[in-house]
Enzyme design. Structure first.
Site, PDB file in Angstrom:
ATOM      1  N   THR A  27       0.848  -1.191   0.000  1.00 20.54           N
ATOM      2  CA  THR A  27       0.000   0.000   0.000  1.00 20.54           C
ATOM      3  C   THR A  27       0.886   1.244   0.000  1.00 20.54           C
ATOM      4  OG1 THR A  27      -1.786  -1.137   1.149  1.00 20.54           O
ATOM      5  CG2 THR A  27      -1.729   1.261   1.374  1.00 20.54           C
ATOM      6  N   GLY A  97       2.501   4.636   7.549  1.00 21.46           N
ATOM      7  CA  GLY A  97       2.187   6.022   7.215  1.00 21.46           C
ATOM      8  C   GLY A  97       0.854   6.139   6.476  1.00 21.46           C
ATOM      9  N   GLU A 104      -0.744  -5.136   6.290  1.00 18.81           N
ATOM     10  CA  GLU A 104       0.621  -5.266   5.740  1.00 18.81           C
ATOM     11  C   GLU A 104       1.449  -6.234   6.573  1.00 18.81           C
ATOM     12  OE1 GLU A 104       1.183  -0.879   3.667  1.00 18.81           O
ATOM     13  OE2 GLU A 104       1.695  -1.110   5.766  1.00 18.81           O
ATOM     14  N   LYS A 122      13.934   7.451   2.317  1.00 20.98           N
ATOM     15  CA  LYS A 122      13.427   6.562   3.385  1.00 20.98           C
ATOM     16  C   LYS A 122      14.557   5.893   4.170  1.00 20.98           C
ATOM     17  CE  LYS A 122       9.149   7.177   2.031  1.00 20.98           C
ATOM     18  NZ  LYS A 122       8.368   6.152   1.408  1.00 20.98           N
TER      19      LYS A 122
END
Ligand code: 5RP
Length: 226
Positions: A27, A97, A104, A122
């Site tokens: 996602t 986030g 997940e 990241k």
């Protein structure tokens, strides 16, 4: 944030997808590029079954006519491609986030090869600049907030459009500032034991590989073989 870095990482990750696999679909804005690419591969004849990690991803997969499987009918997922909010070179992650951390993590927990894709922003030396998303049942918000304080975590209830943000499960998200996290695995264990927390966004030892776009290049970090 750099879309081209995300795309480069996504393209590399989908090269690990082969026919006959059960594929977990992540996602977020980075996973988006991988899902679109997988959609194109399906259009060209690739035969897979996919398991989405959120309702948003389910919709995107449907738009691309990617065949979906029910997670409760599969023994394992061969490969999952997902994003992350932060990662370290030893493959520890902060995720959530986008608020999809529970599904997940369930998907990651039954995945053989979990591939994380990210742009260069990241990568961190130490997790914790990004607040750790924690999914809580609404009834437990105050109780969990107090427990987090004892762990030196400063929790903020996530909002969207003026209301408390609701996950796909109808739960709330606390975004928790722990400062830089010295021992992510130990913190994850503490969070595992707080009543009212459904799941937290520390993903410890779940990723097999991080593919990170850096300019025109890719950096690939792999977990030591177990
Ligand atoms: C959603 C997630 C995402 O993977 C994470 O937030 C990264 O998203 P993006 O690729 O948009 O930066 O964990 O719950």
């Amino acid at each position: 944030m750099n879309d081209q870095e995300k795309i480069n990482a996504a393209l590399k990750a989908v090269s690990f997808v082969t026919g006959g696999q059960i594929v977990g679909l992540g996602t977020g804005s980075t996973a988006y590029f991988a899902i679109c690419e997988i959609g194109k591969m399906v259009r060209e004849g690739l035969q897979i079954q996919a398991i989405p990690t959120s309702e948003a991803t389910r919709q995107l997969a449907i738009e691309w006519q990617i065949p979906l499987a029910d997670i409760n009918t599969v023994q394992q997922i061969d490969i999952t491609i997902d994003g992350a909010d932060e990662f370290t070179r030893d493959l520890q992650l902060i995720k959530g986030g986008g608020g999809a951390l529970l599904r997940e993590k369930i998907v990651a927990s039954i995945t053989t090869t979990q591939i994380i894709i990210a742009d260069g922003s990241k990568e961190v030396e130490q997790l914790g600049a990004f607040k750790v998303p924690i999914e809580v049942i609404p009834f437990a918000v105050n109780a969990v907030t107090k427990r987090l304080h004892l762990l030196k975590g400063n929790a903020t209830l996530r909002h969207k459009n003026g209301n408390a943000f609701q996950t796909d499960q109808g739960n709330f998200i606390l975004d928790v500032d722990f400062g830089l996290i010295n021992a992510p695995a130990a913190l994850a264990k503490e969070l595992d034991h707080i009543t009212g927390i459904v799941e937290h966004g520390l993903f410890i030892d779940l990723a097999a590989m991080v593919i990170c776009g850096k300019g025109d290049a890719l950096e690939i970090y792999e977990a030591a073989k177990k």
